[in-house]
Design an enzyme around this catalytic site. Structure first.
Site, PDB file in Angstrom:
ATOM      1  N   ALA A 263     -76.554  43.311  35.214  1.00  0.00           N
ATOM      2  CA  ALA A 263     -76.325  44.386  36.172  1.00  0.00           C
ATOM      3  C   ALA A 263     -76.221  45.714  35.446  1.00  0.00           C
ATOM      4  O   ALA A 263     -76.018  45.746  34.230  1.00  0.00           O
ATOM      5  CB  ALA A 263     -75.036  44.139  36.940  1.00  0.00           C
ATOM      6  N   HIS A 298     -66.954  44.853  36.301  1.00  0.00           N
ATOM      7  CA  HIS A 298     -67.419  45.475  35.059  1.00  0.00           C
ATOM      8  C   HIS A 298     -68.212  46.752  35.360  1.00  0.00           C
ATOM      9  O   HIS A 298     -67.926  47.816  34.811  1.00  0.00           O
ATOM     10  CB  HIS A 298     -68.269  44.470  34.285  1.00  0.00           C
ATOM     11  CG  HIS A 298     -68.848  44.991  33.016  1.00  0.00           C
ATOM     12  ND1 HIS A 298     -68.270  44.776  31.789  1.00  0.00           N
ATOM     13  CD2 HIS A 298     -69.960  45.733  32.781  1.00  0.00           C
ATOM     14  CE1 HIS A 298     -68.991  45.355  30.860  1.00  0.00           C
ATOM     15  NE2 HIS A 298     -70.032  45.941  31.425  1.00  0.00           N
ATOM     16  N   GLU A 299     -69.191  46.645  36.234  1.00  0.00           N
ATOM     17  CA  GLU A 299     -70.034  47.816  36.513  1.00  0.00           C
ATOM     18  C   GLU A 299     -69.224  48.899  37.215  1.00  0.00           C
ATOM     19  O   GLU A 299     -69.405  50.080  36.966  1.00  0.00           O
ATOM     20  CB  GLU A 299     -71.269  47.431  37.332  1.00  0.00           C
ATOM     21  CG  GLU A 299     -72.121  46.302  36.739  1.00  0.00           C
ATOM     22  CD  GLU A 299     -72.462  46.443  35.267  1.00  0.00           C
ATOM     23  OE1 GLU A 299     -72.445  47.567  34.743  1.00  0.00           O
ATOM     24  OE2 GLU A 299     -72.733  45.407  34.610  1.00  0.00           O
ATOM     25  N   HIS A 302     -67.152  50.833  34.686  1.00  0.00           N
ATOM     26  CA  HIS A 302     -67.923  51.782  33.880  1.00  0.00           C
ATOM     27  C   HIS A 302     -67.869  53.198  34.454  1.00  0.00           C
ATOM     28  O   HIS A 302     -68.113  54.160  33.749  1.00  0.00           O
ATOM     29  CB  HIS A 302     -69.394  51.365  33.810  1.00  0.00           C
ATOM     30  CG  HIS A 302     -69.733  50.484  32.645  1.00  0.00           C
ATOM     31  ND1 HIS A 302     -69.293  50.723  31.367  1.00  0.00           N
ATOM     32  CD2 HIS A 302     -70.522  49.374  32.555  1.00  0.00           C
ATOM     33  CE1 HIS A 302     -69.784  49.792  30.549  1.00  0.00           C
ATOM     34  NE2 HIS A 302     -70.530  48.957  31.245  1.00  0.00           N
TER      35      HIS A 302
HETATM   36  N1  BES Z   1     -74.820  48.706  30.798  1.00  0.00           N
HETATM   37  C1  BES Z   1     -75.000  47.299  30.899  1.00  0.00           C
HETATM   38  C2  BES Z   1     -76.376  46.917  31.348  1.00  0.00           C
HETATM   39  C3  BES Z   1     -77.424  47.029  30.300  1.00  0.00           C
HETATM   40  C4  BES Z   1     -77.455  46.152  29.281  1.00  0.00           C
HETATM   41  C5  BES Z   1     -78.392  47.966  30.322  1.00  0.00           C
HETATM   42  C6  BES Z   1     -78.458  46.237  28.311  1.00  0.00           C
HETATM   43  C7  BES Z   1     -79.360  48.074  29.374  1.00  0.00           C
HETATM   44  C8  BES Z   1     -79.416  47.194  28.366  1.00  0.00           C
HETATM   45  C9  BES Z   1     -74.014  46.680  31.884  1.00  0.00           C
HETATM   46  O1  BES Z   1     -72.851  47.390  32.065  1.00  0.00           O
HETATM   47  C10 BES Z   1     -73.632  45.357  31.321  1.00  0.00           C
HETATM   48  O2  BES Z   1     -72.964  45.334  30.331  1.00  0.00           O
HETATM   49  N2  BES Z   1     -74.074  44.277  31.942  1.00  0.00           N
HETATM   50  C11 BES Z   1     -73.859  42.949  31.464  1.00  0.00           C
HETATM   51  C12 BES Z   1     -72.897  42.198  32.314  1.00  0.00           C
HETATM   52  C13 BES Z   1     -71.478  42.491  31.960  1.00  0.00           C
HETATM   53  C14 BES Z   1     -70.530  41.828  32.927  1.00  0.00           C
HETATM   54  C15 BES Z   1     -71.112  42.094  30.566  1.00  0.00           C
HETATM   55  C16 BES Z   1     -75.192  42.262  31.487  1.00  0.00           C
HETATM   56  O3  BES Z   1     -76.100  42.786  32.133  1.00  0.00           O
HETATM   57  O4  BES Z   1     -75.321  41.226  30.883  1.00  0.00           O
HETATM   58 ZN    ZN Z   2     -71.417  47.160  30.592  1.00  0.00          ZN
END
Ligand code: BES
Ligand code: ZN
Length: 866
Positions: A263, A298-299, A302
């Site tokens: 996400a 989580h999102e 942020h």
């Molecule tokens: N900012 C990230 C999404 C992201 C990850 C964008 C890599 C570009 C490259 C988001 O906040 C995130 O960390 N998502 C995780 C899930 C989270 C609950 C750890 C993911 O997508 O795995």
């Molecule tokens: Zn994240």
């Protein structure tokens, strides 16, 4: 393809120019999208005489500087952008580009998922939409006008607040979204398409009304309610816990099927992999429900840790990710069970991060260099990053940590900063100088604490010797000792903790020491009897422990620290398995201790299920110098059978007492019942007896709950193949049109420990439901196979060859997914000569493939360098 280029933290410089506002107009159509971008530029460095704008994978149509149309002689095209001569303190640049979302298979920038247009711009996707200074320390306001066909795209969404709509001729319409809060381009988002939705409102602590909406494919609306509840809980939690309120009038979430990650926190417009939104009892497991709650949180979190305070550059990624993972872990602990959450978080850390940290791609949570930043969204940056924050939380305590966070928000809101600024805020409240602690940010690998104790009965003193053993880093350099909080208990014969009185240990609070030295000899006084050692309680520091003096059965039954009860059972099982692999008989004391747990009716069921879970193959493999998957797998099966045989009656009794086929509630008790009953069934199934297999099949048939059905299906597949055929067929035909359930189906088959998995996986690729272009399906089928040690490490080497083929194929259209897959080869340095030769051939084949992406190249070269 960009030439591989290493980017170093030490080379960071502020941008010569910044962009203060960006007005965008998108005309979306089948085939291509036209992007008109008007930017206000402000010079930061007076010596700068030209401006570089990042841009790739698009057609530049027209370009103006201050209303002057530029021809090809008036600017320079480079591999990764354009350079325009500019000697002024402010300017306006307008650029029109054309992009091709339908052909965008890398799923970065603007692309189409199903029929839906959507974006993914973190970390460097925005440069595939328009020319821009695409770096997180350039923050600007964005206004987005979207024009699209109204029938095809009744829904058009952007960041911020909706400020205008209009109907146009030719069946088109437009919407204007305005985001008043400056943000980096990686948080820009746009969605257009025909979507269903559910709506709700949240009233913030200051009484402001926020409109909430979740968008999804039509027909899935009813599966969005759990996500909506999770969002409201997250918003309330951040107000209660950190005093942080949401800042816009709307919060939109869109679920799409094709998404590289889980996400994305785009400002006011989160875009989610549908896996982390859609759920109901008939289609989602208990784990899915928990996962959705935590990813939504989580999102959302942020918004403060990432969006309002963002990263100065991508080396600082853990500033937002480590901190936000810590915050979502605490949220989940508050919503569910603190103890079970901690156990799950540590499990994941050890299975993912410890493995990474011991291998060829190890890096500090703040890396010093990278080739492809996409390769650094790692378990280290995320999970170890969260552990480092947790250590600060333990050091400061709840109240001071909150005060330090307030300092952080007060000082850096609206800015792009780094971990140094965060640590400055922590230091203002810390009783201890954090200089040495900062090594957690710059060093890599997992330290081991070698611990021994001596009890002096006459003097009633205990001496505890703690030696930090810190492996050399990936470049062979020596590393320095860490500073960390260390939870310990000296447990008396009745299971009570003795008071810690020490002339030389630094006690942060009761039960928690502060350790700084490479070698510490700590003395504890007034210890009236030889104590049992309970070490690293609640996993207070991300370290490994080696100590020959732990009384596992005692701690399993009596430790006041729940985590260490789990830990004792876990380590005891590991040691039992290792002794079996050395050819020794099964340790009867372990079997007995296991029985004590099984018979303990007072244990909370989810926790009991944790205590009764044997270590994974992966866990055991980590401890081997040269991998022997077969030996691990065999000893695990022997131990399982032995336990099942010994406790057959109790297991059957337990199962029938707690099994509720018609209950699908997702409260803690119901989930605990299912977890425990599935765990017991898992042990029993290893006996491969017909009546038990029939019982398992019946569970598959009668359960209304997906957790129970899937657990039964999985066990049938492994232990009762003759019955599995029918059940698998049934599952497939019942759910073939639900892609989230097909992911589970593919994953289950590709993870099976039975023979013939490779052939089946190959066949399943031709299944009409399977699609290489959808990352979830690739992860479910190919990813699960690559993570299946029994199949992947098959001695023929065919597993290696298959995954290598897939890496090469997928790299041709989605490098991010390919580089995730190539991590499967990380154990290259720890194979038998025969296996290593076979894997080496495949790695060389990948490396020498023409047009290999930098994503895959960076990882393969690190693996081959060992
Ligand atoms: N900012 C990230 C999404 C992201 C990850 C964008 C890599 C570009 C490259 C988001 O906040 C995130 O960390 N998502 C995780 C899930 C989270 C609950 C750890 C993911 O997508 O795995
Ligand atoms: Zn994240």
């Amino acid at each position: 393809m960009k030439q591989p280029q290493t980017i170093h933290f030490r080379d960071y410089q502020q941008s010569d120019f910044t962009i203060t506002s960006c007005l965008l107009e998108f005309i979306i159509d089948n085939g291509s999208t036209r992007v008109d971008n008007v930017m206000t530029i402000v010079r930061q460095n007076l010596n700068a005489k030209e401006i570089h704008l990042d841009g790739e994978m698009m057609d530049l149509e027209l370009l103006w500087l201050n209303d002057v149309l530029l021809n090809e002689e008036m600017y320079r095209r480079e591999e990764d952008g354009i350079v325009i001569p500019l000697d002024a303190d402010t300017a306006q640049i307008r650029v029109i580009t054309r992009i091709y979302p339908d052909e965008n298979t890398a799923l970065e920038g603007l692309y189409r998922s199903g029929g839906i247009w959507c974006t993914q711009n973190e970390p460097e996707g925005f440069r595939r939409i328009t020319y821009f200074i695409d770096r997180p320390d350039v923050m600007c306001t964005f206004t987005t006008k979207i024009i699209a066909n109204k029938a095809m795209c009744p829904i058009v969404l952007g960041n911020g607040n909706l400020v205008g709509t209009a109907t146009l001729e030719n069946g088109k319409h437009l919407a204007i979204w305005d985001d008043p809060i400056p943000k980096p381009s990686y948080l820009f988002a746009l969605v257009a398409g025909d979507l269903g939705s559910i709506h709700d409102v949240f009233i913030t602590m200051s009484g402001k009304k926020v409109d909430l909406a979740i968008y999804c494919d039509r027909g899935n609306e009813e599966k969005c309610h759990h996500a909506m509840r999770s969002l409201k809980k997250s918003m309330a939690w951040d107000e209660e816990t950190y005093g942080r309120e949401y800042d816009l009038d709307v919060y939109n979430i869109v679920a799409v099927d094709s998404f590289n990650m889980g996400a994305m926190e785009n400002k006011g417009l989160n875009i989610f992999n549908s896996h982390y939104v859609l759920a109901d009892e008939t289609s989602a497991t208990d784990g899915d429900f928990m996962g959705i709650e935590s990813v939504i949180a989580h999102e959302y979190f942020h918004n403060w840790t990432g969006n309002r305070i963002t990263c100065r550059n991508w080396f600082e990624l853990t500033l937002k990710e480590g901190l936000t993972v810590f915050r979502d872990q605490c949220f989940s602990a508050d919503m569910n069970s603190r103890l079970n959450q901690r156990i799950d978080d540590v499990k994941s850390l050890r299975e993912r991060q410890f493995v990474e940290d011991a291998g060829p791609t190890a890096h500090p949570i703040k890396p010093q260099q990278f080739i492809e930043i996409n390769n650094f969204y790692t378990a280290t940056v995320y999970e170890k990053g969260a552990e480092v924050i947790r250590m600060l939380h333990t050091l400061l305590g709840e109240d001071k940590f909150r005060r330090a966070m307030d300092m952080y928000f007060d000082h850096f809101d609206g800015k792009a900063v780094g971990t140094e600024e965060f640590l400055w805020a922590m230091q203002t409240q810390s009783p201890i100088d954090l200089t040495q602690f900062k090594r957690w940010y710059s060093q890599e690998r997992t330290p081991t604490l070698k611990i021994s104790s001596h009890y002096d009965e006459v003097g009633q003193r205990l001496t505890l010797k703690i030696v930090q053993s810190i492996p050399k880093d990936t470049h062979g350099r020596e590393q320095l000792p860490y500073a960390f909080p260390f939870g310990i208990g000296l447990v008396d014969g009745y299971g009570s903790d003795m008071i810690l009185k020490s002339p030389n240990a630094m006690l942060l609070h009761e039960g928690v020491l502060w350790i700084e030295n490479g070698v510490s000899e700590l003395i504890f006084e007034e210890i009236t009897m030889a104590p049992r050692l309970s070490l690293n309680r609640n996993f207070s520091a991300p370290v490994k422990i080696e100590c020959a003096q732990i009384d596992y059965p005692f701690l399993m039954a009596h430790d006041t620290d729940g985590f260490n009860r789990y830990e004792a059972s876990h380590v005891y099982a590991i040691e039992t398995l290792e002794s079996m692999m050395r050819g020794e008989a099964i340790n009867p004391l372990f079997i007995e201790a296991f029985g004590v747990i099984l018979n303990d009716a007072s244990l909370e069921m989810m926790f009991k299920a944790q205590l009764l879970t044997l270590p994974s193959i992966n866990t055991m493999m980590q401890r081997q110098e040269i991998l022997d998957v077969e030996a691990v797998h065999t000893s695990l099966e022997v131990l399982k059978k032995h336990l099942a045989h010994t406790y057959k009656e109790i297991l059957i009794r337990e199962i029938s007492a707690i099994y509720e086929p018609k209950n699908s509630a997702i409260d803690a008790l119901s989930m605990g019942r299912r977890a425990l009953s599935n765990r017991c069934l898992g042990l029993l199934m290893s006996l491969e007896s017909d009546p038990i297999s029939m019982m398992c099949l019946n569970r598959y048939r009668e359960s209304v709950n997906m957790s129970s059905r899937l657990a039964a299906l999985d066990l049938l597949e492994i232990y009762a193949p003759h019955l599995a055929v029918e059940a698998l067929n049934d599952f497939y035909h019942q759910h073939r049109d639900q892609t989230l359930l097909m992911n589970k189906y593919f994953s289950l088959l590709a993870s099976s420990y039975r023979g013939g998995v490779l052939e089946r996986v190959k066949e399943l690729q031709a299944d009409e439901v399977y699609d290489n272009k959808v990352p979830n399906l690739v992860r479910a089928l190919i990813g699960s196979f690559a993570r299946n040690p029994v199949a992947f490490y098959d001695e023929s080497g065919k597993g290696f060859a298959f995954v290598a083929d897939k890496v090469i194929e997928i790299d041709g259209f989605n490098p991010q997914i390919a580089s995730g897959l190539v991590g499967a080869f990380k154990n290259y340095g720890r194979l038998t000569i025969d296996q290593k030769t076979k894997m080496g051939i495949e790695l060389e084949r990948i490396k020498n493939h023409p047009n290999l992406s930098n994503n895959v190249r960076e990882i393969v070269e690190k693996i081959l360098a060992v």
